[in-house]
Write a protein that holds these residues in place. Structure first.
Motif, PDB file in Angstrom:
ATOM      1  N   ARG A  73       3.128   1.504   9.958  1.00 28.81           N
ATOM      2  CA  ARG A  73       4.065   2.323   9.319  1.00 28.81           C
ATOM      3  C   ARG A  73       3.469   2.409   7.810  1.00 28.81           C
ATOM      4  NH1 ARG A  73       6.418  -3.162   9.395  1.00 28.81           N
ATOM      5  NH2 ARG A  73       6.523  -4.032   7.131  1.00 28.81           N
ATOM      6  N   VAL A  74       3.964   3.425   7.088  1.00 28.98           N
ATOM      7  CA  VAL A  74       3.708   3.597   5.720  1.00 28.98           C
ATOM      8  C   VAL A  74       4.501   2.749   4.778  1.00 28.98           C
ATOM      9  CG1 VAL A  74       3.381   5.639   4.021  1.00 28.98           C
ATOM     10  CG2 VAL A  74       2.643   6.007   6.340  1.00 28.98           C
ATOM     11  N   GLU A  75       4.081   2.192   3.920  1.00 26.74           N
ATOM     12  CA  GLU A  75       4.738   1.642   2.715  1.00 26.74           C
ATOM     13  C   GLU A  75       4.121   2.325   1.545  1.00 26.74           C
ATOM     14  OE1 GLU A  75       5.128  -2.850   3.129  1.00 26.74           O
ATOM     15  OE2 GLU A  75       6.383  -2.293   4.748  1.00 26.74           O
ATOM     16  N   TYR A  76       4.852   1.790   0.326  1.00 27.38           N
ATOM     17  CA  TYR A  76       4.334   2.216  -0.865  1.00 27.38           C
ATOM     18  C   TYR A  76       4.520   0.894  -1.814  1.00 27.38           C
ATOM     19  CZ  TYR A  76       4.817   6.936   0.720  1.00 27.38           C
ATOM     20  OH  TYR A  76       4.873   8.049   1.640  1.00 27.38           O
ATOM     21  N   GLU A  77       3.278   1.015  -2.609  1.00 26.84           N
ATOM     22  CA  GLU A  77       3.136  -0.020  -3.901  1.00 26.84           C
ATOM     23  C   GLU A  77       3.182   0.716  -5.272  1.00 26.84           C
ATOM     24  OE1 GLU A  77      -0.153  -2.374  -3.141  1.00 26.84           O
ATOM     25  OE2 GLU A  77       0.392  -3.157  -1.035  1.00 26.84           O
ATOM     26  N   GLU A  79       2.202   0.065  -8.749  1.00 21.85           N
ATOM     27  CA  GLU A  79       1.416  -0.743  -9.662  1.00 21.85           C
ATOM     28  C   GLU A  79       1.815  -0.589 -11.342  1.00 21.85           C
ATOM     29  OE1 GLU A  79      -2.595   0.303  -8.835  1.00 21.85           O
ATOM     30  OE2 GLU A  79      -2.670  -0.797  -6.856  1.00 21.85           O
ATOM     31  N   GLU A  80       1.317  -1.663 -11.915  1.00 18.53           N
ATOM     32  CA  GLU A  80       1.859  -1.721 -13.383  1.00 18.53           C
ATOM     33  C   GLU A  80       1.377  -0.429 -14.107  1.00 18.53           C
ATOM     34  OE1 GLU A  80       0.224  -5.180 -15.252  1.00 18.53           O
ATOM     35  OE2 GLU A  80       1.375  -6.467 -13.985  1.00 18.53           O
ATOM     36  N   ASP A  81       0.473   0.150 -13.761  1.00 20.80           N
ATOM     37  CA  ASP A  81      -0.215   1.315 -14.419  1.00 20.80           C
ATOM     38  C   ASP A  81       0.473   2.821 -13.951  1.00 20.80           C
ATOM     39  OD1 ASP A  81      -1.435   1.889 -12.040  1.00 20.80           O
ATOM     40  OD2 ASP A  81      -3.298   1.669 -12.852  1.00 20.80           O
ATOM     41  N   GLY A  82       1.588   2.488 -13.140  1.00 19.48           N
ATOM     42  CA  GLY A  82       2.181   3.652 -12.894  1.00 19.48           C
ATOM     43  C   GLY A  82       1.564   4.413 -11.558  1.00 19.48           C
ATOM     44  N   ALA A  83       0.912   3.861 -10.810  1.00 15.72           N
ATOM     45  CA  ALA A  83      -0.113   4.381  -9.571  1.00 15.72           C
ATOM     46  C   ALA A  83       0.811   4.010  -8.366  1.00 15.72           C
ATOM     47  CB  ALA A  83      -1.335   3.969  -9.600  1.00 15.72           C
ATOM     48  N   LEU A  84       1.380   4.928  -7.776  1.00 15.48           N
ATOM     49  CA  LEU A  84       2.179   4.821  -6.632  1.00 15.48           C
ATOM     50  C   LEU A  84       1.159   5.095  -5.496  1.00 15.48           C
ATOM     51  CD1 LEU A  84       4.796   4.446  -4.951  1.00 15.48           C
ATOM     52  CD2 LEU A  84       4.808   7.088  -4.923  1.00 15.48           C
ATOM     53  N   ARG A  85       0.832   3.894  -4.693  1.00 17.57           N
ATOM     54  CA  ARG A  85      -0.171   3.909  -3.478  1.00 17.57           C
ATOM     55  C   ARG A  85       0.633   3.568  -2.318  1.00 17.57           C
ATOM     56  NH1 ARG A  85      -5.229   3.772  -5.556  1.00 17.57           N
ATOM     57  NH2 ARG A  85      -5.397   3.051  -7.587  1.00 17.57           N
ATOM     58  N   ALA A  86       0.265   4.525  -1.341  1.00 16.30           N
ATOM     59  CA  ALA A  86       0.559   4.345   0.075  1.00 16.30           C
ATOM     60  C   ALA A  86      -0.370   3.348   0.745  1.00 16.30           C
ATOM     61  CB  ALA A  86       0.313   5.670   0.786  1.00 16.30           C
ATOM     62  N   ASP A  87       0.247   2.593   1.544  1.00 22.11           N
ATOM     63  CA  ASP A  87      -0.252   1.450   2.388  1.00 22.11           C
ATOM     64  C   ASP A  87       0.080   1.605   3.826  1.00 22.11           C
ATOM     65  OD1 ASP A  87      -1.915  -0.582   3.004  1.00 22.11           O
ATOM     66  OD2 ASP A  87      -0.374  -1.956   2.277  1.00 22.11           O
ATOM     67  N   LEU A  88      -0.685   1.316   4.932  1.00 15.51           N
ATOM     68  CA  LEU A  88      -0.489   1.353   6.126  1.00 15.51           C
ATOM     69  C   LEU A  88      -0.294  -0.381   6.620  1.00 15.51           C
ATOM     70  CD1 LEU A  88      -2.966   3.849   7.306  1.00 15.51           C
ATOM     71  CD2 LEU A  88      -0.491   4.151   7.264  1.00 15.51           C
ATOM     72  N   VAL A  89       0.934  -0.623   7.245  1.00 12.84           N
ATOM     73  CA  VAL A  89       1.127  -1.950   7.542  1.00 12.84           C
ATOM     74  C   VAL A  89       1.228  -1.972   9.001  1.00 12.84           C
ATOM     75  CG1 VAL A  89       2.908  -3.682   7.324  1.00 12.84           C
ATOM     76  CG2 VAL A  89       2.219  -2.224   5.334  1.00 12.84           C
ATOM     77  N   ARG A  90       0.760  -2.980   9.721  1.00 11.57           N
ATOM     78  CA  ARG A  90       0.796  -2.866  11.142  1.00 11.57           C
ATOM     79  C   ARG A  90       2.066  -3.230  11.546  1.00 11.57           C
ATOM     80  NH1 ARG A  90      -1.942  -0.977  15.362  1.00 11.57           N
ATOM     81  NH2 ARG A  90      -1.836  -2.337  17.239  1.00 11.57           N
ATOM     82  N   ASP A  91       2.405  -2.226  12.528  1.00 15.73           N
ATOM     83  CA  ASP A  91       3.850  -2.304  12.778  1.00 15.73           C
ATOM     84  C   ASP A  91       3.875  -1.347  14.452  1.00 15.73           C
ATOM     85  OD1 ASP A  91       6.488  -2.185  13.627  1.00 15.73           O
ATOM     86  OD2 ASP A  91       7.306  -1.878  11.812  1.00 15.73           O
ATOM     87  N   ILE A  92       3.826  -2.214  15.412  1.00 18.62           N
ATOM     88  CA  ILE A  92       3.740  -1.365  16.821  1.00 18.62           C
ATOM     89  C   ILE A  92       5.218  -0.577  17.227  1.00 18.62           C
ATOM     90  CG2 ILE A  92       1.936  -2.882  17.917  1.00 18.62           C
ATOM     91  CD1 ILE A  92       4.189  -4.377  19.345  1.00 18.62           C
ATOM     92  N   SER A  93       6.058  -0.621  16.324  1.00 16.50           N
ATOM     93  CA  SER A  93       7.128   0.125  16.669  1.00 16.50           C
ATOM     94  C   SER A  93       7.019   1.666  16.153  1.00 16.50           C
ATOM     95  CB  SER A  93       8.646  -0.455  15.704  1.00 16.50           C
ATOM     96  OG  SER A  93       8.837  -1.451  16.158  1.00 16.50           O
ATOM     97  N   TYR A  94       5.886   1.975  15.561  1.00 17.80           N
ATOM     98  CA  TYR A  94       5.635   3.445  15.131  1.00 17.80           C
ATOM     99  C   TYR A  94       4.647   3.834  15.945  1.00 17.80           C
ATOM    100  CZ  TYR A  94       8.494   2.703  11.040  1.00 17.80           C
ATOM    101  OH  TYR A  94       9.710   2.347  10.249  1.00 17.80           O
ATOM    102  N   ASP A  95       4.599   5.169  16.296  1.00 16.98           N
ATOM    103  CA  ASP A  95       3.631   6.149  16.650  1.00 16.98           C
ATOM    104  C   ASP A  95       2.904   6.709  15.605  1.00 16.98           C
ATOM    105  OD1 ASP A  95       2.437   7.746  18.694  1.00 16.98           O
ATOM    106  OD2 ASP A  95       4.289   8.170  19.686  1.00 16.98           O
ATOM    107  N   LYS A  96       1.968   7.713  16.039  1.00 16.79           N
ATOM    108  CA  LYS A  96       1.223   8.105  14.867  1.00 16.79           C
ATOM    109  C   LYS A  96       1.946   8.820  13.655  1.00 16.79           C
ATOM    110  CE  LYS A  96       0.030  12.452  17.369  1.00 16.79           C
ATOM    111  NZ  LYS A  96      -1.094  13.050  17.819  1.00 16.79           N
ATOM    112  N   ASN A  97       1.474   8.911  12.650  1.00 16.91           N
ATOM    113  CA  ASN A  97       1.957   9.813  11.537  1.00 16.91           C
ATOM    114  C   ASN A  97       3.422   8.970  11.099  1.00 16.91           C
ATOM    115  OD1 ASN A  97      -0.149  11.592  11.353  1.00 16.91           O
ATOM    116  ND2 ASN A  97       1.012  12.801  12.895  1.00 16.91           N
ATOM    117  N   GLY A  98       3.483   7.899  10.971  1.00 20.06           N
ATOM    118  CA  GLY A  98       4.699   7.220  10.558  1.00 20.06           C
ATOM    119  C   GLY A  98       6.075   7.506  11.333  1.00 20.06           C
TER     120      GLY A  98
END
Length: 436
Positions: A73-77, A79-98
């Motif tokens: 699944r896609v999550e977002y972080e 950061e302190e400098d204002g950078a929004l970063r996408a992350d991929l977190v393991r979750d077998i509930s999800y098919d491809k492309n979130g």
């Protein structure tokens, strides 16, 4: 009215996409984002990128351009400098492309046969196997292992990993939980991690009961009967499985804590922080049926041979250990107590699924948000249909997202069909044939 947003919506603001990461960002740039989320982030976001973890997932699985792999699944972080970063977190509930899988209940295969797994791979979120499945049912079975193509466990698991791709977890059982040291167990787990990746590998750890390094040979030699009662283990022996599970968890592995039959095992099993717990259905249900029929026959006839039959089953199925005596009245009482505990005479357990209901209720009282229940070990015409009906009961509507149903591929396949499929196909195909 629904307002649709995505990361691309930020292009209409002063936010920049980090140049060196644009190829990665493009994989999630069009994925939906709630308008409320966009509005909340907008004042703080200065740039958009991806995490190192995101890059590692994509590079590990060589994912097609513009996509994210199944099983994440896609999550977002932010950061302190204002950078929004996408992350991929393991979750077998999800098919491809979130995108979430079609149902909250997930399906799994009990198989180490690549030829069986291939046709069902597209609906699987997990695969489980153990030494019996790998060696007895596949490698050493010439009918299954065609041409003796596969000779080792590692060869089999590598091929199954290739077939399933990134979307399914793969649970692999330790070969020897009794004789190996922690260091040796970690070495074995590391080989599977290297083969299957840290994202897919799950280590199966069994409950050990009274079996130990010193006594396990009793199960392998002579009459293979065990000399210690199942309900009288030493503390160290009984908790060895729990301690192995905790050790692996502390070293970064997810654990499938297996050999769970009775509901009373669950609360203690959860202390080992497992990724999967289990409800084994088939054998327990069959043994309860033997007890029920034997008790009914004895009540009707007072013929002690029916209690003798129950006692024989107690010996065969390890309720009684080697040389352990139990008089017939005690056999009768033990059988009655077991059936009462298993609710075999009422709705709670007459289908053999009291342990499933119990384990799901435990999830309401745990702090293990990522743990799931594997319902396993089933056969016959009613096991799966009964499970299917249980999972749409109102009581469990908020818990079905914690359930994985696992069985041999051919057992699951039988429930795609019924008599009317054949009847209608006869009609349709004859009509089509006449239209030529």
């Amino acid at each position: 009215m629904e307002i649709k947003c995505s990361l691309n919506t930020f292009k209409k603001t002063d936010v920049t996409f980090i140049d060196s990461e644009k190829a990665y960002i493009s994989r999630v740039a069009d994925q939906p984002m709630a308008f409320e989320t966009f509005q909340a982030l907008k004042p703080y976001v200065k740039s958009i990128g991806v995490t190192d973890g995101f890059k590692k997932v994509i590079d590990t699985f060589d994912v097609s351009e513009g996509q994210t792999p199944a099983g994440f699944r896609v999550e977002y972080e932010l950061e302190e400098d204002g950078a929004l970063r996408a992350d991929l977190v393991r979750d077998i509930s999800y098919d491809k492309n979130g995108v979430k899988r079609p149902t909250n209940v997930l399906f799994s295969a009990d198989s180490a046969n690549p030829y069986e797994v291939a046709p069902i791979k597209n609906i699987l979120a997990n695969l489980t196997c153990n030494p019996g499945i790998i060696y007895d049912l596949f490698i050493n079975n010439p009918k299954a292992n065609v041409g003796n193509q596969f000779k080792t466990r590692d060869e089999v698991m590598a091929e199954i990993g290739r077939i399933l791709g990134p979307g399914a977890d793969i649970s692999v059982e330790l070969n020897d939980p009794f004789g190996k040291s922690d260091a040796e167990i970690l070495e074995e787990a590391a080989k599977f991690k290297e083969m299957l990746s840290e994202y897919r590998v799950v280590i199966k750890v069994p409950h050990t009961g009274p079996v130990s390094k010193e006594t396990v040979d009793q199960l392998l030699t002579g009459d293979k009967k065990f000399s210690i009662p199942c309900d009288a283990p030493g503390t160290a022996e009984a908790l060895r499985g729990h301690n192995i599970a905790l050790m692996l968890q502390e070293n970064g592995y997810r654990v499938n804590f297996t050999l769970m039959f009775e509901p009373y095992q669950t609360a203690l099993a959860l202390q080992a922080k497992p990724y999967f717990i289990n409800s084994f259905v088939r054998h327990r249900f069959m043994q309860s049926e033997i007890m029920k029929k034997g008790l009914a026959a004895y009540d009707a006839t007072r013929d002690p041979r029916y209690l003798e039959d129950i006692k024989k089953m107690f010996i065969e199925k390890d309720y009684l250990c080697k040389g352990q005596e139990m008089d017939l009245l005690s056999v009768k009482q033990a059988a009655e107590d077991l059936l009462k505990y298993r609710h075999f005479e009422d709705h709670e357990g007459s289908d053999g699924l009291d342990s499933v209901r119990h384990n799901l209720r435990w999830f309401k009282n745990t702090n293990l948000d990522d743990s799931r229940l594997i319902i396993c070990s089933m056969e016959g015409p009613l096991n799966y249909p009964d499970i299917d009906k249980l999972l749409v009961e109102d009581e469990f509507s908020d818990l079905v997202n914690r359930v994985v149903i696992t069985a041999e591929p051919n057992y699951l396949a039988r429930f795609t069909s019924c008599n009317q499929v054949i009847s209608y196909q006869r009609r349709f195909m004859n009509a089509a044939n006449g239209a030529k």
